[in-house]
Design a protein around this motif. Sequence first.
Motif, short mmCIF file in Angstrom:
data_model
loop_
_atom_site.label_atom_id
_atom_site.label_comp_id
_atom_site.label_asym_id
_atom_site.label_seq_id
_atom_site.Cartn_x
_atom_site.Cartn_y
_atom_site.Cartn_z
N ALA A 71 0.82 -1.22 0.00
CA ALA A 71 0.00 0.00 0.00
C ALA A 71 0.85 1.27 0.00
O ALA A 71 0.52 2.25 -0.68
N THR A 72 1.97 1.27 0.74
CA THR A 72 2.80 2.48 0.79
C THR A 72 3.46 2.75 -0.55
O THR A 72 3.60 3.91 -0.96
N GLU A 73 3.87 1.69 -1.26
CA GLU A 73 4.48 1.88 -2.57
C GLU A 73 3.45 2.39 -3.57
O GLU A 73 3.73 3.27 -4.38
N ARG A 74 2.24 1.83 -3.50
CA ARG A 74 1.17 2.29 -4.39
C ARG A 74 0.82 3.75 -4.10
O ARG A 74 0.58 4.54 -5.02
N ALA A 75 0.79 4.12 -2.82
CA ALA A 75 0.48 5.51 -2.46
C ALA A 75 1.54 6.46 -2.99
O ALA A 75 1.23 7.60 -3.35
N ARG A 76 2.77 6.01 -3.07
CA ARG A 76 3.84 6.86 -3.59
C ARG A 76 3.72 7.05 -5.10
O ARG A 76 4.00 8.13 -5.63
N LEU A 77 3.25 6.02 -5.79
CA LEU A 77 3.21 6.04 -7.25
C LEU A 77 1.93 6.62 -7.83
O LEU A 77 1.93 7.11 -8.96
N VAL A 78 0.83 6.53 -7.07
CA VAL A 78 -0.48 6.91 -7.60
C VAL A 78 -1.05 8.07 -6.78
O VAL A 78 -1.19 7.97 -5.56
N GLY A 79 -1.40 9.14 -7.47
CA GLY A 79 -2.10 10.26 -6.84
C GLY A 79 -3.54 10.29 -7.31
O GLY A 79 -3.80 10.17 -8.51
N PHE A 80 -4.47 10.42 -6.37
CA PHE A 80 -5.90 10.41 -6.71
C PHE A 80 -6.58 11.63 -6.13
O PHE A 80 -6.44 11.94 -4.94
N MET A 81 -7.30 12.36 -6.99
CA MET A 81 -8.06 13.53 -6.56
C MET A 81 -9.54 13.20 -6.68
O MET A 81 -10.05 13.03 -7.80
N PRO A 82 -10.27 13.11 -5.57
CA PRO A 82 -11.71 12.80 -5.63
C PRO A 82 -12.52 14.00 -6.08
O PRO A 82 -12.01 15.12 -6.19
N GLN A 83 -13.81 13.77 -6.34
CA GLN A 83 -14.69 14.88 -6.72
C GLN A 83 -14.77 15.92 -5.62
O GLN A 83 -14.85 17.12 -5.89
N ALA A 103 1.61 9.73 3.66
CA ALA A 103 1.02 8.43 3.31
C ALA A 103 1.94 7.63 2.40
O ALA A 103 1.83 6.40 2.33
N GLY A 104 2.85 8.31 1.70
CA GLY A 104 3.72 7.60 0.78
C GLY A 104 5.20 7.63 1.14
O GLY A 104 5.99 6.91 0.54
N LYS A 105 5.59 8.46 2.09
CA LYS A 105 7.00 8.53 2.46
C LYS A 105 7.13 9.10 3.86
O LYS A 105 6.25 9.80 4.35
N THR A 106 8.24 8.77 4.51
CA THR A 106 8.54 9.28 5.84
C THR A 106 9.55 10.41 5.72
O THR A 106 10.62 10.23 5.13
N LEU A 107 9.20 11.57 6.26
CA LEU A 107 10.07 12.73 6.21
C LEU A 107 10.10 13.40 7.57
O LEU A 107 9.11 13.35 8.31
N PRO A 108 11.23 14.04 7.91
CA PRO A 108 11.23 14.87 9.13
C PRO A 108 10.17 15.95 9.02
O PRO A 108 9.82 16.38 7.92
N ALA A 109 9.67 16.40 10.16
CA ALA A 109 8.55 17.33 10.17
C ALA A 109 8.83 18.59 9.38
O ALA A 109 7.98 19.05 8.60
#
Length: 258
Positions: A71-83, A103-109
């Motif tokens: 799921a994390t890899e898919r979240a990194r590769l796919v962006g979805f904009m709902p209605q 949701a797709g990567k871990t970053l410092p704040a």
Amino acid sequence: MSVQVRDISVRFGRRQVLDALTLPEMHAGEVTVLAGPNAAGKSTLLRAIAQLLPHQGQVALDGQDLRQMPATERARLVGFMPQSLPSGSSLIALETVIAALRAGKTLPAHQADAAAMAVMEKLGIASLALEPLDALSGGQRQMVALAQAIVRDPSLLLLDEPTSALDLARQVRLLSELRRLAAEGRVVAAVLHDLALAAQWADRIVLIHAGRVHAHGRPQDVLTPALLAEIYGVEARIERCSRGRLMVLIDGERQLAR
């Protein structure tokens, strides 16, 4: 980079919404518009491609089955904009973009904050960063939703009616951004009801009707009076403006023979 969508079927109860639908291969650098009448299955198809609802068939990104990805890899590769974004959120706009990024990567704040703010600035909505999401207008919420969809720098960007609540200037800004994102090497697909916008901004249009692909190709090949009469039930003219752009003019409902 390309996306393959093959034999997608979705059923809600007894209703078959999509029936073994296969799209032409979608390529990086192109904007593909999914069009068709209400209840044709466009939004359902987009959500199936994004792996947001159960379906039969396969969606592959450069040969990799999206359903089989973590799921994390898919979240990194796919962006979805709902209605539209869900209501009832207590978060400010910037926080929702940061949450989408994480949701797709871990970053410092501090890096996450800076990356999210940079995307909002690029879209011209930096002034909304500290506004509660529920206090925004429909158009403002759509622009925040776009920021959420692109903040992870996805390879595949899917947008469901992204211009529906936007004024004319925001429509141009959003569609210009989609063209730029595609030109950078992404696959972009959007559901649009406005055929005039589709004619101007799409590289390819896919007309969906009754859960199947009815026609696909360049706007000038798909947007014909005969096809619009058949699919939408309207009398239409397809003309060129003084700048050579395709225009779709609807004269009225198709008059059925008695």
